[in-house]
Design an enzyme around this catalytic site. Structure first.
Site, mmCIF file in Angstrom:
data_model
loop_
_atom_site.group_PDB
_atom_site.id
_atom_site.type_symbol
_atom_site.label_atom_id
_atom_site.label_comp_id
_atom_site.label_asym_id
_atom_site.label_seq_id
_atom_site.Cartn_x
_atom_site.Cartn_y
_atom_site.Cartn_z
ATOM 1 N N LEU A 139 28.777 -9.885 -11.007
ATOM 2 C CA LEU A 139 29.333 -9.099 -9.944
ATOM 3 C C LEU A 139 28.388 -8.590 -9.034
ATOM 4 C CD1 LEU A 139 31.825 -7.400 -9.241
ATOM 5 C CD2 LEU A 139 30.746 -5.443 -10.514
ATOM 6 N N THR A 140 27.139 -8.259 -9.407
ATOM 7 C CA THR A 140 26.124 -7.716 -8.122
ATOM 8 C C THR A 140 25.751 -8.736 -7.461
ATOM 9 O OG1 THR A 140 25.470 -5.867 -9.629
ATOM 10 C CG2 THR A 140 23.924 -6.565 -8.075
ATOM 11 N N PRO A 150 22.886 -9.700 -3.780
ATOM 12 C CA PRO A 150 21.772 -9.000 -3.059
ATOM 13 C C PRO A 150 22.108 -7.878 -2.074
ATOM 14 C CG PRO A 150 21.875 -11.291 -2.905
ATOM 15 C CD PRO A 150 23.171 -10.987 -3.590
ATOM 16 N N SER A 172 26.537 -1.090 -6.134
ATOM 17 C CA SER A 172 27.737 -0.380 -6.367
ATOM 18 C C SER A 172 28.703 -0.682 -5.342
ATOM 19 C CB SER A 172 27.122 1.243 -6.202
ATOM 20 O OG SER A 172 26.067 1.417 -7.132
ATOM 21 N N ARG A 220 -2.038 12.658 -36.168
ATOM 22 C CA ARG A 220 -3.180 12.676 -34.892
ATOM 23 C C ARG A 220 -3.806 14.175 -35.151
ATOM 24 N NH1 ARG A 220 -7.105 11.076 -31.712
ATOM 25 N NH2 ARG A 220 -7.112 12.054 -29.561
ATOM 26 N N GLN A 257 3.435 11.461 -23.358
ATOM 27 C CA GLN A 257 2.755 12.710 -23.176
ATOM 28 C C GLN A 257 2.386 13.316 -24.575
ATOM 29 O OE1 GLN A 257 2.041 13.651 -20.228
ATOM 30 N NE2 GLN A 257 0.879 15.480 -20.525
ATOM 31 N N GLU A 277 24.471 -1.333 -14.995
ATOM 32 C CA GLU A 277 25.997 -0.979 -15.101
ATOM 33 C C GLU A 277 26.476 0.194 -14.637
ATOM 34 O OE1 GLU A 277 27.802 -2.453 -18.791
ATOM 35 O OE2 GLU A 277 26.091 -3.532 -19.225
#
Length: 381
Positions: free
Chosen positions: A125-126, A128, A132, A268, A336, A363
């Site tokens: 579908l997409t 360049p 959206s 740890r 983190q 998507e």
């Protein structure tokens, strides 16, 4: 959810988990480093029923529902988001489009090959310049007797180079006309249909993403899915289910990052004790677990509505939006918690961190999900 469904889900979970641990985990970083799309693995997955989860048995599929499908994606994504993404795209986009809108001849011709893993599917579908904003697509098909001649390109297509067959949505009418687009099934090897650039990506590197190019590609009218002009409407319905897929993918990535962090935090040692004993770490784990639990409830509820044949537009957008953002947040906290070790490739969380971001984009971006959700609630749905 009834007892039979729960027992079935447990069997599916164990099967998918065993497959992922045996055939995927040993190669995760090897495939990631070189952006290798393991085609042979997908042929194997077909034997396990993972590539035709939603396809009825009469077409060679497993004949299961969305709860089972969510479980397969989630378990695979806990080990490798890339493979989870490819399984999701194959099932919910290409295969499901043919299942939902193909005629009997098309279903019998393509679904057994897709469900068995003999063929890999792509969905286009997409473009360049139209992500959206699909209504402005420039890939067009012009009628020439019993054929349509397709010209243009699609990009960011999962399996755009390796897919044996693609469902492609092209413009057959005027710009911005929601009834001006049509879906076709195009087989690899069709003259004028070939692969373009393969993308070098931040994450999801073992899931192939490439251009599909059409240069005077002649496709017979029998390859049309549904009627001319229905392509965009079909695509929006397919994406409703596709959002559940990405939500399940996000859930798996988040769980993988969380479980790795939980294990690490217990092992740890700093200042003479496990870092899990420190509030700064334990509170992160609490936030991660809570967000994952909430995501799973949304994803499972979406799957239940889908199995019941009810409208899932709002809830699937909510599930996709919340679960994908959760995957990013959880994987960020996972890095983190690991500290410096979270930043190196000897530990799995840096890959979850890279893979997670795609879930907020593919998507339908998070911004588009909020647009869909707000429209639905303002309509009173």
């Amino acid at each position: 959810m009834n007892v039979e469904t729960l027992e079935n889900l447990q069997l599916i979970k164990e099967s998918a988990r065993d497959f992922a641990e045996t055939y995927i985990r040993p190669h995760v970083m090897e495939w990631d480093e070189v952006s290798h799309f393991p085609v042979d693995l997908f042929h194997q997955m077909g034997n396990y029923g993972f590539l035709g989860v939603l396809v009825p048995e009469q077409y060679g599929g497993a004949g299961l529902g969305y709860q089972e499908y969510i479980t397969v994606i989630e378990e695979i994504a806990q080990v490798c988001g890339s493979i989870g993404l490819s399984v999701a795209a194959h099932n919910s986009l290409c295969t499901n489009h043919i299942l939902s809108f193909g005629d009997e001849e098309q279903k019998h011709r393509y679904l057994p090959k897709l469900a068995s893993g003999e063929w890999i599917g792509a969905w286009g579908l997409t473009e360049p310049n139209t992500g959206s904003d699909a209504g402005r697509m420039k890939c067009v098909a012009e009628r020439d007797g019993d054929y349509y001649v397709i010209n243009g390109a699609k990009n960011f297509i999962t399996h755009g180079a390796s897919g044996n067959v693609a469902v492609v949505i092209v413009r057959t009418g005027e710009l911005l006309d929601s009834h001006g687009m049509t879906a076709f099934v195009v087989e690899r090897g069709t003259p004028g249909f070939f692969a373009g650039k393969k993308e070098n990506k931040l994450g999801m590197r073992a899931s192939e993403t490439a251009e599909m190019i059409f240069d005077n590609c002649r496709v017979h009218k029998s390859q049309m899915l549904g009627e001319e002009g229905e392509g965009f409407i079909q695509s929006m319905k397919i994406l409703d289910g596709g959002r559940i897929s990405i939500a399940a993918l996000s859930l798996g990535i988040a769980k993988g990052a969380y479980l790795a962090s939980l294990k690490y935090a217990k092992e740890r040692q700093q200042f003479g004790q496990a870092i899990a004993n420190f509030q700064a770490i334990s509170f992160k784990l609490a936030d991660m677990a809570t967000k994952i639990e909430a995501s799973e409830l949304l994803v499972r509820q979406s799957g239940e509505l889908k199995d019941q044949g009810k409208n899932v537009t709002k809830l699937s957008a909510m599930a996709k939006y919340f679960a994908s953002e959760t995957a990013v947040e959880v994987s960020t906290d996972a890095v983190q918690i690991h500290g410096g070790y979270g930043y190196i490739k000897d530990f799995p969380v840096e890959k979850f961190y890279r893979d997670a971001k795609l879930c907020t984009i593919g998507e339908g971006t998070s911004e588009i999900q909020k647009l869909v959700i707000s429209r639905e609630i303002l309509r009173g749905k």
